[in-house]
Design an enzyme around this catalytic site. Structure first.
Site, mmCIF file in Angstrom:
data_model
loop_
_atom_site.group_PDB
_atom_site.id
_atom_site.type_symbol
_atom_site.label_atom_id
_atom_site.label_comp_id
_atom_site.label_asym_id
_atom_site.label_seq_id
_atom_site.Cartn_x
_atom_site.Cartn_y
_atom_site.Cartn_z
ATOM 1 N N CYS A 2 -1.847 -5.306 3.634
ATOM 2 C CA CYS A 2 -0.431 -5.484 3.935
ATOM 3 C C CYS A 2 -0.240 -6.155 5.282
ATOM 4 O O CYS A 2 -1.174 -6.446 6.006
ATOM 5 C CB CYS A 2 0.271 -4.131 3.944
ATOM 6 S SG CYS A 2 -0.110 -3.122 2.498
ATOM 7 N N ARG A 50 3.851 -5.508 1.328
ATOM 8 C CA ARG A 50 2.781 -4.829 0.595
ATOM 9 C C ARG A 50 2.035 -5.729 -0.373
ATOM 10 O O ARG A 50 2.645 -6.456 -1.159
ATOM 11 C CB ARG A 50 3.368 -3.642 -0.194
ATOM 12 C CG ARG A 50 2.289 -2.794 -0.865
ATOM 13 C CD ARG A 50 2.877 -1.663 -1.661
ATOM 14 N NE ARG A 50 1.817 -0.820 -2.209
ATOM 15 C CZ ARG A 50 1.882 -0.177 -3.350
ATOM 16 N NH1 ARG A 50 2.972 -0.265 -4.104
ATOM 17 N NH2 ARG A 50 0.870 0.561 -3.775
ATOM 18 N N LEU A 51 0.710 -5.644 -0.308
ATOM 19 C CA LEU A 51 -0.188 -6.157 -1.343
ATOM 20 C C LEU A 51 -0.745 -4.928 -2.045
ATOM 21 O O LEU A 51 -1.497 -4.146 -1.457
ATOM 22 C CB LEU A 51 -1.317 -6.987 -0.731
ATOM 23 C CG LEU A 51 -2.354 -7.564 -1.705
ATOM 24 C CD1 LEU A 51 -1.711 -8.578 -2.639
ATOM 25 C CD2 LEU A 51 -3.511 -8.195 -0.944
ATOM 26 N N GLY A 75 -4.161 -1.298 5.522
ATOM 27 C CA GLY A 75 -5.570 -0.968 5.427
ATOM 28 C C GLY A 75 -5.933 -0.140 4.230
ATOM 29 O O GLY A 75 -5.126 0.103 3.330
ATOM 30 N N GLU A 76 -7.193 0.288 4.229
ATOM 31 C CA GLU A 76 -7.741 1.136 3.177
ATOM 32 C C GLU A 76 -8.452 2.315 3.827
ATOM 33 O O GLU A 76 -9.239 2.138 4.770
ATOM 34 C CB GLU A 76 -8.742 0.358 2.312
ATOM 35 C CG GLU A 76 -8.184 -0.879 1.648
ATOM 36 C CD GLU A 76 -7.213 -0.573 0.511
ATOM 37 O OE1 GLU A 76 -7.072 0.614 0.148
ATOM 38 O OE2 GLU A 76 -6.606 -1.521 -0.007
ATOM 39 N N ASP A 97 -3.794 5.804 -0.754
ATOM 40 C CA ASP A 97 -4.801 6.276 0.197
ATOM 41 C C ASP A 97 -4.262 6.309 1.617
ATOM 42 O O ASP A 97 -4.715 7.095 2.449
ATOM 43 C CB ASP A 97 -6.048 5.384 0.132
ATOM 44 C CG ASP A 97 -5.732 3.936 0.448
ATOM 45 O OD1 ASP A 97 -4.987 3.312 -0.336
ATOM 46 O OD2 ASP A 97 -6.214 3.418 1.451
ATOM 47 N N VAL A 256 -18.304 -21.274 -2.443
ATOM 48 C CA VAL A 256 -17.626 -22.488 -2.006
ATOM 49 C C VAL A 256 -18.624 -23.399 -1.301
ATOM 50 O O VAL A 256 -19.595 -22.939 -0.702
ATOM 51 C CB VAL A 256 -16.455 -22.138 -1.056
ATOM 52 C CG1 VAL A 256 -16.969 -21.495 0.240
ATOM 53 C CG2 VAL A 256 -15.607 -23.369 -0.731
#
Length: 498
Positions: A2, A50-51, A75-76, A97, A256
């Site tokens: 996020c 938010r993602l 974050g996570e 989380d 890539v």
């Protein structure tokens, strides 16, 4: 993953909520799924883009907690499940989380933030005027701040700040929390020493890394892997591919490079060996030059080495974002296991190698982690770094220097290679290191291009800009176009740590 914005003011004015909303709008790319904002009392405002990765249905922010606490977090938290078990008195209201960070803060105060394992930056407040800002111990997730006229502003990226505030912007230091009452307080060091069993260190290294990769796969969406074909990303891919196969699925990998780059060839070999669902992004000089302005604006740096690796990373993130919402990367392995040649050339004395590794791990937040975060988030993609898990860092930095010196054949990271014998083809397991900018072919395109287009006189005339090459001068000009008033190389805080 996020983007967050917050402000705290002892005497808020009517313009501050609008300032917060404008700041949030400037980093909407970090969280394209939804946006939330709220005042908390009359001294604080919190905003969040938010993602959605975990707690898809109920993880909108700001999150609400007991006694009026509200929080935005980028974050996570990988030990969320363990924290929930230990905080039985707290009534969790979501599957996010991030709520375990709010619960820890509300129940035990900022002193307990060292219990969080993961990558995160947060701002939290109560209606009665309490406020906390904090950042993970390594600075994996970004946070910047600035103080002006009695108001402290916070945001995930420098570009979020109003132009008149940009000269005051500084990086919020990793491993610290801040409150209006106590100021800036350190709660964790980047590296914490620990005792390591000298027996079978390769087995222990393998176990701690496998455990970390599995925890970093925690998500309610599919997770892929950035695969360069080098040792570090290949190890991550090998562990993740095995776990996905156990689930009856195929891991998605992404690489890539230019058409004939060594990284593309090596990544194909790894993907075939592991049986992954592999995808490639191929770029040429015209495409690389075309994205430089966007890359510099996103990375918020003009360091030539950083931009040289960020350009291929840009195409890689763009590709991966069309298939997944989160990826694992191999960031941090070189700093933990002495992967760069200069470590061995310049720091051969006993203890010197470890001291240099500790130093460079502590600087990651302003270099490779900054590039990794910004380039992926520019495409609404979350990047996770299992090598920089607290348990992995503690283990790796506690290994003696003798484990990390060059092997008899002069190959770096021999210990890590031996730890994963059998997991990868021998040609990949013992492939010598190529930095990403070189292995992807970007260096061969970008450096000569700028050397031809910038004169010696032009470079001499711009020495006061702290640039070291013609290539860097070109990136500095792009940096100035994007962030006209940010102080160059702004990586240090202006605030004292208690």
């Amino acid at each position: 993953m996020c983007g967050i914005v917050a402000w705290f003011s002892s005497s808020p004015g009517p313009e501050l909520p609008e300032t917060g909303r404008e700041m949030l709008n400037r980093i909407v790319h970090r969280g394209p799924d939804e946006s939330g904002q709220a005042p908390v009392g009359d001294k604080t405002w919190l905003g969040h883009n938010r993602l959605s990765i975990v707690g898809l249905a109920d993880g909108a922010q700001p999150l609400a907690g007991p006694r009026g606490w509200a929080m935005v977090c980028n974050g996570e938290i990988y030990n969320d499940a363990q924290l929930r078990k230990s905080l039985r008195q707290y009534r969790f209201g979501t599957g996010s989380d991030n709520e375990s960070a709010l619960a820890l803060l509300a129940e035990h105060g900022p002193q307990a933030l060292d219990r969080l394992q993961g990558m995160w930056a947060l701002c939290a407040a109560t209606p009665d005027g309490r406020f906390v800002a904090a950042r993970d111990r390594l600075g994996i997730k970004p946070l910047y701040w600035a103080e002006t006229d009695g108001t402290v502003l916070f945001a995930s990226e420098m570009r979020a700040f109003p132009i008149e505030v940009q000269p005051l912007v500084a990086a919020f230091p990793p491993g610290c929390w801040w409150t209006p009452e106590d100021g800036l307080v350190r709660f964790a060091e980047a590296v914490t020493p620990a005792e390591v069993d000298a027996r079978d260190t390769e087995r222990r290294t393998r176990e701690v890394l496998v455990d970390s990769v599995l925890r970093h796969l925690m998500a309610d969406v599919e997770v892929g892997v950035f695969l360069s074909g080098g040792l570090d990303s290949s190890v991550v891919a090998a562990v993740a591919a095995q776990e996905y196969a156990r689930r009856g699925a195929r891991l998605k990998t992404f690489s890539v490079g230019t058409e004939d780059s060594p990284d593309l060839a090596a990544a194909r070999e790894v993907a075939r060996f592991l049986g992954t669902d592999h995808h490639e992004a191929v770029f040429d000089t015209a495409q690389a030059i075309d994205v430089v302005d966007d890359v510099v604006a996103s990375v918020e740096s003009f360091d030539a080495g950083l931009i040289r690796s960020a350009v291929p990373n840009w195409f890689l993130a763009e590709l991966a974002s069309r298939h997944v919402k989160a990826v694992l990367t191999g960031e941090g392995a070189d700093e933990l296991f002495a992967g760069y040649g200069y470590y061995h050339e310049q720091h051969p004395a006993p203890g010197a190698l470890r001291r240099e590794l500790v130093r460079t791990v502590g600087l990651l937040h302003g270099l490779n982690l900054q590039r990794c975060d910004r380039v992926t988030m520019a495409h609404g993609l979350e990047a996770r770094v299992p090598f920089l898990d607290t348990a992995v860092v503690t283990h790796a930095m506690s290994l003696p220097d003798e484990v990390k010196v060059l092997g008899p054949d002069g190959v770096e990271k021999s210990h890590l290679r031996r730890a994963f014998t059998g997991w990868l083809p021998g040609s990949i397991l013992w492939r010598r290191k190529l930095e990403f900018g070189s292995g992807s072919g970007a260096e061969d395109l970008l450096t000569p291009y700028w050397e031809r287009r910038v004169s010696d006189a032009d470079l001499s005339a711009n020495r006061d800009a702290q640039v070291r090459s013609k290539e860097e001068l070109s990136y500095y000009r792009a940096f100035r176009r994007a962030l006209p008033r940010i102080r160059p190389r702004s990586v240090l805080t202006r605030f004292a740590v208690a």
